[in-house]
Design a protein around this motif. Structure first.
Motif, mmCIF file in Angstrom:
data_model
loop_
_atom_site.group_PDB
_atom_site.id
_atom_site.type_symbol
_atom_site.label_atom_id
_atom_site.label_comp_id
_atom_site.label_asym_id
_atom_site.label_seq_id
_atom_site.Cartn_x
_atom_site.Cartn_y
_atom_site.Cartn_z
ATOM 1 N N GLN A 15 0.764 -1.253 0.173
ATOM 2 C CA GLN A 15 0.031 0.099 -0.115
ATOM 3 C C GLN A 15 0.886 1.253 -0.071
ATOM 4 N N ALA A 16 1.962 1.150 0.835
ATOM 5 C CA ALA A 16 2.779 2.406 0.845
ATOM 6 C C ALA A 16 3.356 2.679 -0.614
ATOM 7 N N ARG A 19 0.667 4.404 -2.702
ATOM 8 C CA ARG A 19 0.522 5.645 -2.295
ATOM 9 C C ARG A 19 1.566 6.616 -2.879
ATOM 10 N N LYS A 20 2.968 5.994 -2.834
ATOM 11 C CA LYS A 20 4.079 6.855 -3.313
ATOM 12 C C LYS A 20 4.052 7.039 -4.797
ATOM 13 N N THR A 22 1.332 6.973 -6.661
ATOM 14 C CA THR A 22 0.027 7.949 -7.113
ATOM 15 C C THR A 22 0.698 9.446 -6.800
ATOM 16 N N ARG A 23 1.186 9.480 -5.733
ATOM 17 C CA ARG A 23 1.803 10.968 -5.217
ATOM 18 C C ARG A 23 2.555 11.534 -6.403
ATOM 19 N N CYS A 51 -7.376 -0.304 -3.792
ATOM 20 C CA CYS A 51 -6.535 0.647 -4.620
ATOM 21 C C CYS A 51 -7.223 1.976 -4.842
ATOM 22 N N ILE A 54 -6.845 4.135 -1.801
ATOM 23 C CA ILE A 54 -5.587 4.647 -1.388
ATOM 24 C C ILE A 54 -5.056 5.736 -2.520
ATOM 25 N N MET A 55 -5.702 5.652 -3.520
ATOM 26 C CA MET A 55 -5.333 6.552 -4.673
ATOM 27 C C MET A 55 -6.058 7.811 -4.350
ATOM 28 N N ALA A 57 -6.835 8.915 -1.309
ATOM 29 C CA ALA A 57 -6.249 9.778 -0.420
ATOM 30 C C ALA A 57 -4.698 10.253 -0.848
ATOM 31 N N ALA A 58 -4.360 9.756 -1.983
ATOM 32 C CA ALA A 58 -3.067 10.176 -2.547
ATOM 33 C C ALA A 58 -3.238 11.262 -3.736
#
Ligand SMILES: *Cc1c(COP(=O)(O)O)cnc(C)c1O
Length: 383
Positions: A15-16, A19-20, A22-23, A51, A54-55, A57-58
């Motif tokens: 997940q990290a 997130r990374k 996507t950012r 997904c 998470i996306m 949130a990012a």
């Protein structure tokens, strides 16, 4: 390492890393440019609903799917953000689209009007995106058809054009002539619409390679897919955006033994034990899990941080690998594999790594297909 209770083969989603990545894409886009995250095919095998959360949130603004069923599944899973379907479905699916607020892509009048009717009848606005075929020759209207199309459907009070887009066939090839031609045709189409007084809505064309290699074409929104999952669409994007792999594929040894020299392994006995002290171990993953049978006797797996050759034909639900307990030295019992030991099919184990790209190359396909395939049956564990 957590593994599912019901089967010793699974997909692990980092997940990290998601997130990374996507950012990283969000940071490529100027403020005000929207990011549409493409989560078709169950997020390229990574699991669309977790997904999407998470996306979002990012930094994701909107989502794209390939089928009506994928869109409905997102809504039933509690995803409320805008969802675009990237093609025009059969007209029979219109009630589902309206019920679940899934924006279709349109390019036929018949579909557009049926959709507008149903939206108006439900007291809703029928938002849609118009596809322009600028050279991929897959879906959409030609540039010189867009104005007539809008003239034919815009009278309908149920319809609102939320976007106009095209898709590039060669965004991954720098300075490509087909690409330049597509860009020109897309700009023409948008120009014709605006000149005729039609609002194109959000104008978008960049996919992952386009987003990285052609920032001048971010326009109102970028549609990012494969890069979010930590995979590069081509060599040209490496070095320009830092991505981390999201999917690993793991298994545990369900059985091991030392067959006699000459013994055959799996259907057809295409692997035969070549010498003493070769251990053969079984893992419960096969071609129905996305481990293509074409990899039989050609791929490696990682166990105890070592690369071990896969042995014999890959079965539907299981396969075997061989451990040469004499590798580069004399008999070494600590290399022995035991029941329950962790095996890595994709991912890292110690200093060794098997990438999706390595497997795609062996299969003669692209990384996209490899992760889609692993998403089909294996349980996903989010770490
Ligand atoms: C699949 C798809 C994308 C995403 O492509 P990536 O190469 O994965 O970024 C974007 N737009 C359309 C229309 C697509 O079909």
């Amino acid at each position: 390492m957590r593994s599912p209770d019901t089967r010793w083969a699974w997909v692990e989603i980092d997940q990290a890393a998601l997130r990374k990545n996507t950012r990283a894409f969000k940071n490529l886009l100027p403020r005000g440019t929207k990011m549409m995250c493409v989560i078709k095919a169950d997020a390229y095998g990574h699991g669309a609903i977790p997904c999407a959360r998470i996306m979002h949130a990012a930094g994701a603004d909107q989502f794209a799917v390939a089928t009506v069923d994928e869109g409905v599944a997102l809504r039933e899973g509690g995803i409320t953000w805008p969802v675009l379907m990237l093609s025009e479905p059969p007209v029979e699916s219109v009630p589902l689209l309206v019920e679940h607020d899934i924006m279709p892509t349109v390019y036929t009048e018949e579909f557009a009007l049926a959709y507008g009717e149903a939206a108006a009848a439900a007291g809703k606005v029928g938002y849609y995106h118009l596809a322009v075929d600028t050279g991929m020759n897959r879906i959409g209207l030609r540039s010189n058809e867009v104005v007539d199309f809008r003239r034919a459907i815009d009278f309908h009070r149920g319809l609102v054009c939320a976007g106009t887009f095209t898709h590039f066939a060669t965004a991954d090839e720098p300075r490509n002539w087909d690409f330049e031609l597509q860009v020109k045709r897309f700009k023409d189409a948008i120009g014709y619409l605006r000149d005729a007084g039609f609002d194109p809505g959000l104008v978008h064309c960049d996919n992952t390679p386009g987003t990285v290699l052609h920032p001048e074409l971010h326009l109102d929104m970028a549609r990012v897919g494969v890069g979010l999952y930590g995979m590069h669409p081509c060599d040209a994007t490496r070095g320009l955006v830092d991505l981390e792999p999201v999917m690993s594929v793991r298994a545990r040894v369900t059985r091991e033994l030392y067959p006699s020299v000459g013994a055959g392994v799996s259907y057809g006995c295409t692997y035969r034990v070549p010498k003493q002290n070769v251990q053969v171990a079984t893992i419960p993953i096969g071609y129905a899990d996305g481990l293509s049978r074409t990899l039989s006797n050609r791929m490696k797996v990682l166990c105890h941080g070592m690369r071990c050759r896969q042995a014999g034909n890959i079965c539907m639900d299981q396969c075997m690998f061989a451990i040469d307990v004499n590798t580069n030295r004399s008999y070494h019992p600590s290399d022995e594999v035991h029941y329950g030991d962790l095996v890595t099919i994709i991912g890292r184990d110690g200093d060794e790594e098997i990438t999706v790209d390595e497997m795609a190359e062996l299969r003669g396909t692209i990384n996209y297909e490899v992760t889609c395939d692993f998403g089909l049956r294996l349980q996903k564990v989010y770490v």
